[in-house]
Design a protein around this motif. Structure first.
Motif, PDB file in Angstrom:
ATOM      1  N   VAL A 460      -4.973 -15.055  34.235  1.00 49.82           N
ATOM      2  CA  VAL A 460      -4.274 -13.672  34.070  1.00 49.82           C
ATOM      3  C   VAL A 460      -4.376 -12.552  34.684  1.00 49.82           C
ATOM      4  O   VAL A 460      -3.537 -11.989  35.305  1.00 49.82           O
ATOM      5  CB  VAL A 460      -4.551 -13.383  32.447  1.00 49.82           C
ATOM      6  CG1 VAL A 460      -3.755 -11.962  32.081  1.00 49.82           C
ATOM      7  CG2 VAL A 460      -4.325 -14.300  31.203  1.00 49.82           C
ATOM      8  N   GLU A 461      -5.489 -12.550  35.381  1.00 55.15           N
ATOM      9  CA  GLU A 461      -6.064 -11.614  36.503  1.00 55.15           C
ATOM     10  C   GLU A 461      -4.901 -11.872  37.557  1.00 55.15           C
ATOM     11  O   GLU A 461      -4.759 -11.117  38.384  1.00 55.15           O
ATOM     12  CB  GLU A 461      -7.468 -11.673  36.908  1.00 55.15           C
ATOM     13  CG  GLU A 461      -8.030 -10.622  36.028  1.00 55.15           C
ATOM     14  CD  GLU A 461      -9.759 -11.034  35.976  1.00 55.15           C
ATOM     15  OE1 GLU A 461     -10.153 -11.710  36.921  1.00 55.15           O
ATOM     16  OE2 GLU A 461     -10.347 -10.503  35.045  1.00 55.15           O
ATOM     17  N   ASP A 462      -4.713 -13.238  37.649  1.00 57.78           N
ATOM     18  CA  ASP A 462      -4.166 -13.615  39.241  1.00 57.78           C
ATOM     19  C   ASP A 462      -2.505 -13.238  38.945  1.00 57.78           C
ATOM     20  O   ASP A 462      -1.785 -13.271  39.917  1.00 57.78           O
ATOM     21  CB  ASP A 462      -4.135 -15.097  39.313  1.00 57.78           C
ATOM     22  CG  ASP A 462      -5.601 -15.357  39.940  1.00 57.78           C
ATOM     23  OD1 ASP A 462      -5.920 -14.452  40.223  1.00 57.78           O
ATOM     24  OD2 ASP A 462      -5.894 -16.507  39.957  1.00 57.78           O
ATOM     25  N   LEU A 463      -2.027 -12.948  37.580  1.00 55.41           N
ATOM     26  CA  LEU A 463      -0.659 -12.660  37.492  1.00 55.41           C
ATOM     27  C   LEU A 463      -0.221 -11.366  37.958  1.00 55.41           C
ATOM     28  O   LEU A 463      -0.975 -10.400  37.732  1.00 55.41           O
ATOM     29  CB  LEU A 463      -0.242 -12.634  36.067  1.00 55.41           C
ATOM     30  CG  LEU A 463      -0.610 -14.028  35.244  1.00 55.41           C
ATOM     31  CD1 LEU A 463      -0.048 -13.858  33.822  1.00 55.41           C
ATOM     32  CD2 LEU A 463       0.541 -15.108  35.795  1.00 55.41           C
ATOM     33  N   LYS A 464       1.042 -11.488  38.734  1.00 54.66           N
ATOM     34  CA  LYS A 464       1.245 -10.082  39.457  1.00 54.66           C
ATOM     35  C   LYS A 464       2.166  -9.341  38.425  1.00 54.66           C
ATOM     36  O   LYS A 464       2.850  -9.817  37.742  1.00 54.66           O
ATOM     37  CB  LYS A 464       2.349 -10.335  40.376  1.00 54.66           C
ATOM     38  CG  LYS A 464       1.576 -11.205  41.838  1.00 54.66           C
ATOM     39  CD  LYS A 464       1.091 -10.436  42.704  1.00 54.66           C
ATOM     40  CE  LYS A 464       0.332 -11.329  44.018  1.00 54.66           C
ATOM     41  NZ  LYS A 464      -0.621 -12.025  43.471  1.00 54.66           N
ATOM     42  N   GLY A 465       1.866  -7.962  38.427  1.00 56.30           N
ATOM     43  CA  GLY A 465       2.506  -7.126  37.545  1.00 56.30           C
ATOM     44  C   GLY A 465       2.184  -7.212  36.181  1.00 56.30           C
ATOM     45  O   GLY A 465       1.460  -8.188  35.832  1.00 56.30           O
ATOM     46  N   PHE A 466       2.856  -6.527  35.183  1.00 57.94           N
ATOM     47  CA  PHE A 466       2.377  -6.296  33.954  1.00 57.94           C
ATOM     48  C   PHE A 466       3.693  -6.140  32.930  1.00 57.94           C
ATOM     49  O   PHE A 466       4.655  -5.809  33.299  1.00 57.94           O
ATOM     50  CB  PHE A 466       1.323  -5.385  33.870  1.00 57.94           C
ATOM     51  CG  PHE A 466      -0.014  -5.705  34.057  1.00 57.94           C
ATOM     52  CD1 PHE A 466      -0.738  -6.448  33.246  1.00 57.94           C
ATOM     53  CD2 PHE A 466      -0.485  -5.421  35.242  1.00 57.94           C
ATOM     54  CE1 PHE A 466      -2.047  -6.729  33.572  1.00 57.94           C
ATOM     55  CE2 PHE A 466      -1.660  -5.763  35.701  1.00 57.94           C
ATOM     56  CZ  PHE A 466      -2.428  -6.394  34.727  1.00 57.94           C
ATOM     57  N   ASN A 467       3.182  -6.801  31.475  1.00 59.15           N
ATOM     58  CA  ASN A 467       4.289  -6.460  30.501  1.00 59.15           C
ATOM     59  C   ASN A 467       3.439  -6.798  29.149  1.00 59.15           C
ATOM     60  O   ASN A 467       2.238  -7.595  29.443  1.00 59.15           O
ATOM     61  CB  ASN A 467       5.468  -7.328  30.513  1.00 59.15           C
ATOM     62  CG  ASN A 467       5.258  -8.824  30.725  1.00 59.15           C
ATOM     63  OD1 ASN A 467       4.290  -9.359  29.802  1.00 59.15           O
ATOM     64  ND2 ASN A 467       5.733  -9.473  31.624  1.00 59.15           N
TER      65      ASN A 467
END
Ligand SMILES: Cc1cc2nc3c(=O)[nH]c(=O)nc-3n(C[C@H](O)[C@H](O)[C@H](O)COP(=O)(O)OP(=O)(O)OC[C@H]3O[C@@H](n4cnc5c(N)ncnc54)[C@H](O)[C@@H]3O)c2cc1C
Length: 526
Positions: A460-467
């Motif tokens: 999850v930390e590697d995912l770029k951007g947020f929602n």
């Protein structure tokens, strides 16, 4: 840096269940209240509560008896002082709820008090038969909407708290409607964000229960405790398409019997109270009986009860089962255990205060100690009222700071639409949690689970951007880690926590709690 909108308020309340709405109605007497909720107002566990709310109102009953029942269910692990606070205030708070407009069921002019599993007296008020939570939530929402000091914000997702030197300064949120970040500038945040049922594949809880409050509070520096104690409800409906909903304990209270695949009634072999034994006993017995026949469910039998009685007493369950093609008075109902209630949570004192100044927790997200190692049925709606009132009383003694320093310099990640990876991570973890940290736990399986959760946290930390999907998956993985890590550390079986490799209680663990905070990410025993 993304833009954000700033909103000033005396009190920010997170959650529109019983704890959030009731506490808001108290606080509106002393200041301006903003209530945020991440979905529609009604989406909460409160909405789905069926059985009722416990209160000492019968002449034959007393707070001492209610205390004894609560301690007994809590399996020697309750905070006795917290329990006394709960039971001594039950009748006052429930009468207030009635004054606020909640209409409970009456019989011949008297409140109709039901008796539920592990209660020694009839003390459970219910509304519209089995729609108690809906009636409470609707009446509280109506009162909140009429209150000029309360403003409700739907689809407003709490992302993180903003603190300075262990003091609350505000909260960072995402508004789906405004499509932007919103920062509430406030010195008081009341977390009433409910539990974490969605962390498990089978749950009676609605989809909003992703444990956000626990994870957010932890990141802000709060203490999290007793997370190994997750109550599984023994009798959730198990449909062939995987959907699940709760078949209240009161169905067994009114005479419902549990039968295995061969039609045999089995609970008498497990406990003298048979179908009304404590929930953990019933849940484990069901798992054992189902496994004997390589099934994931057993059968609930109410075919000996009258059709009109069943329809009148359990209108919601009756109708929902009918929608699945099941007639209560004629057919056996497939049932099995599902994650139901988070006993641990954000550690608070008897006034809902946490170790962060200005941060309070109330309702299911809080760990007050009232439920010990296992919650007595119908005590949780009550907890939201009793401790909500105490939070108000504590804050009312303060001089509410009207001038807030209010400048925020936040580095906000870019919002992104893509949710696929986070959704997959959620699904995988829910299955793993049910399998390895569910009703029966073992060391080797917990060790493997923790490793998989830690890998998930890194992904999850590697995912770029947020929602919101990404924030939820991050929170769920963190909460999953608290549950499994503390389940591994507690080498005994007590209340809702059962270790197949340590199947009995160990007195050395009787007064021990497992706590996580930012300095103790792997937990410590206190
Ligand atoms: C099916 C079912 C039946 C039950 N029956 C009973 C019963 O008969 N008696 C009883 O005492 N208890 C019962 N319980 C338990 C009880 O309903 C809950 O413990 C109680 O309602 C919790 O209230 P709460 O206000 O703390 O949380 P909830 O009612 O769950 O409300 C939490 C709120 O927080 C919001 N929220 C969460 N995260 C965020 C975020 N990141 N940002 C913004 N908002 C957020 C949610 O959207 C929701 O509005 C039942 C539970 C279930 C699921």
């Amino acid at each position: 840096m993304s833009e954000f909108e700033k909103i000033e308020t005396d009190f920010l309340v997170v959650g529109s269940g019983i704890a959030g709405l009731y506490t808001s109605l108290q606080l509106s007497g002393i200041g301006e209240v903003k209530v945020i909720t991440k979905d529609e107002i009604k989406e909460s566990s409160t909405e789905y509560a069926q059985g009722g709310i416990a209160a000492v109102l019968d002449k034959e009953d007393s707070w001492r008896l209610h205390k004894e029942d609560t301690l007994e269910a809590g399996d020697g692990f309750c905070d006795e002082k917290a329990v006394e606070v709960l039971v001594k205030n039950s009748s006052k708070r429930v009468k207030e709820l009635i004054e606020l407009g909640t209409q409970f069921d009456y019989i011949e002019g008297e409140l109709d008090l039901a008796r539920e599993g592990a209660h020694s007296r009839r003390r459970v008020l219910h509304a519209r038969g089995d729609a108690t939570g809906q009636e409470i939530r609707e009446s509280l929402t109506k009162a909140a909407k009429k209150d000029g000091e309360i403003e409700l914000f739907e689809r407003m997702f709490l992302i993180d708290l903003i603190t300075n030197e262990q003091k609350i300064r505000g909260a960072l949120c995402w508004s789906d409607e405004r499509e932007r970040y919103v920062v509430y500038s406030t010195d008081h945040v009341i977390l009433a964000s409910g539990g974490c049922g969605m962390v498990f594949q089978n749950t009676t809880n609605p989809k909003v229960t992703t444990g956000d409050g626990v994870s957010v509070a932890y990141r802000a520096g709060a203490e999290i405790t007793d997370m190994e104690f997750i109550q599984f409800h023994p009798t959730a409906f198990h449909s062939s398409n995987g959907s699940s909903f709760l078949i209240s304990e009161t169905v067994r209270g009114e005479g419902g019997l549990l039968r295995n695949e061969e039609g045999d009634r089995f609970m008498l072999e497990y406990h003298e109270d048979a179908e009304l034994a404590p929930r953990d006993v019933v849940a484990r017995a069901i798992v054992k009986e189902a496994k004997k026949f390589e099934k994931d469910h057993v059968w609930l039998d109410v075919t000996h009860l009258d059709d009109d009685f069943l329809r009148g007493r359990f209108p919601k369950i009756y109708q929902t089962l009918q929608d699945f093609g099941i007639k209560m008075a004629e057919d056996l109902i497939p049932v099995g255990p599902s994650a139901h209630y988070m006993i641990g949570g954000v550690k608070t004192d008897l006034h809902g205060s946490t170790n962060i100044e200005g941060l309070y927790a109330c309702g299911e997200v809080a760990s007050t100690g009232v439920h010990g190692a296992n919650r007595l049925a119908s005590n949780s709606l009550l907890e939201g009222l009793v401790f909500g009132k105490r939070i108000y009383e504590k804050i009312a003694e303060e001089d509410i700071e009207k001038e807030r320093s209010g400048e925020f310099d936040l580095d906000l990640p870019d919002f992104q639409e893509e949710t696929g990876k986070a959704a997959d991570l959620k699904d995988q973890m829910r299955e793993l949690m049910m399998d390895k940290a569910g009703i029966v736990r073992k060391e080797d399986e917990l060790v493997e689970l923790i490793k998989r959760l830690e890998d998930g946290i890194k992904s999850v930390e590697d995912l770029k951007g947020f929602n919101p999907e990404i924030w939820e998956s991050k929170n769920m993985l963190q909460v999953g880690k608290f549950v499994s890590k503390s389940a591994l550390m507690r080498e005994e079986s007590r209340g809702a926590h059962y270790r197949a490799d340590h199947p009995t209680k160990n007195e050395d663990w009787k007064d021990k709690h497992i706590v996580f905070d930012r300095e103790h990410t792997e937990g410590y025993v206190t």
